[in-house]
Design a protein around this motif. Structure first.
Motif, PDB file in Angstrom:
ATOM      1  N   ARG A 191      -6.116 -16.107  -6.224  1.00  0.00           N
ATOM      2  CA  ARG A 191      -4.971 -16.454  -5.542  1.00  0.00           C
ATOM      3  C   ARG A 191      -3.687 -16.331  -6.204  1.00  0.00           C
ATOM      4  N   ASN A 202      -3.265 -17.600 -10.238  1.00  0.00           N
ATOM      5  CA  ASN A 202      -3.799 -19.114  -9.831  1.00  0.00           C
ATOM      6  C   ASN A 202      -3.954 -19.583 -11.223  1.00  0.00           C
ATOM      7  N   ASP A 220      -3.785 -13.427  -1.701  1.00  0.00           N
ATOM      8  CA  ASP A 220      -5.132 -13.406  -2.494  1.00  0.00           C
ATOM      9  C   ASP A 220      -5.575 -11.817  -2.722  1.00  0.00           C
ATOM     10  N   ILE A 248      -0.609 -23.555  -7.849  1.00  0.00           N
ATOM     11  CA  ILE A 248      -1.504 -22.370  -7.358  1.00  0.00           C
ATOM     12  C   ILE A 248      -2.959 -22.604  -7.750  1.00  0.00           C
ATOM     13  N   ILE A 253      -3.210 -23.495  -2.046  1.00  0.00           N
ATOM     14  CA  ILE A 253      -1.878 -23.267  -3.044  1.00  0.00           C
ATOM     15  C   ILE A 253      -0.778 -24.502  -1.943  1.00  0.00           C
TER      16      ILE A 253
END
Length: 264
Positions: A191, A202, A220, A248, A253
């Motif tokens: 992500r 992320n 992504d 994130i 998210i």
């Protein structure tokens, strides 16, 4: 005290998803379809509202799913949707895809930190078609009246969402919290968010600068197990923001816009 604050939500649409529903053929028009289903079983009242905004470019469909039981206090509700258990109202975006802005529930306007999840909303058509189409969801809460207006213009693929609140006393904080699972649910996930100034991977929470980062794109870079879709984005009016954050994680998210309580 009444305040209004506009926010734009943008979602990528694949041709595969756009073919799921027949789109209006008349150029220059947007359309609203709204249905409501009420059932009662063993003293529990179940309410499902579905509304769909569409034009020749795109479509957005929403489902609001709540239940009132025999012991549910007056003016309150709950939901059997999983998203309710994590504190999110069960108003989900079910099309163009079920991922991205989450199909079970994706949006919560919190006044002084209070979620809308335990209050039943009244969903009403505002404009059924023409240059634009719009539908509203209104909650009567302990803090006052909260309303979200969803609007789609003809010849525009952006969903516009206007938030309104009316409270007896000025609120200390007003936050719009949104949940998304970008691109897909299953697969090797990676992500990311992209703003006007940076990309962030992320497993971190970042503060966004309203002046230079009024929008963010959630996406992504991994590999979907079956089929992936384009990501989703949100944008707010910078002058109406106190702050904004993006949490994130490796899966969802969370995006939070904190409005100036006096904005409008």
């Amino acid at each position: 005290m009444t305040s209004k604050s506009p926010i734009h939500i943008v979602i990528a649409v694949s041709l595969t998803c756009a073919a799921l529903f027949p789109l209006p053929s008349q150029a220059g028009s947007a359309y609203l379809q709204h249905t409501q289903k009420r059932t009662e079983t063993d003293g529990e009242r179940h309410l499902v509202d579905t509304f769909r905004l569409a034009n020749t470019l795109t479509e957005y469909e929403f489902t609001y799913d709540i239940t009132m039981g025999p012991e549910t206090p007056e003016g309150k509700c709950f939901s059997t949707q999983w998203v309710y258990s994590i504190g999110v109202p069960s108003l989900g975006m079910t099309a163009p895809v079920t991922c991205n802005w989450y199909s079970q529930g994706f949006i919560d306007l919190q006044i002084d930190g209070e979620s809308l999840k335990d209050y039943p909303a009244t969903v009403e058509p505002l404009r059924r078609g023409g240059p634009d189409a719009a539908c509203s969801a209104t909650w009567k809460t302990a803090k006052g009246t909260v309303r979200l207006i969803f609007l789609l213009r003809a010849d525009d693929d952006r969903l516009l969402v206007r938030s309104e609140w009316e409270t007896a006393t000025p609120p200390s904080s007003v936050s719009l919290k949104m949940l998304n699972y970008p691109c897909y649910f299953y697969g090797s996930k990676d992500r990311w968010i992209t703003t006007a100034t940076r990309e962030v991977q992320n497993s971190q929470t970042v503060e966004l600068d309203p002046a230079t980062e009024p929008w963010l794109f959630c996406h992504d870079k991994g590999t979907a197990r079956d089929h992936g879709y384009g990501g989703c984005a949100a944008m707010a009016v910078p002058e109406e923001l106190v702050s904004a954050t993006a949490e994130i994680t490796a899966y969802p998210i969370w995006v939070t816009f904190r409005f100036r309580p006096e904005s409008g």
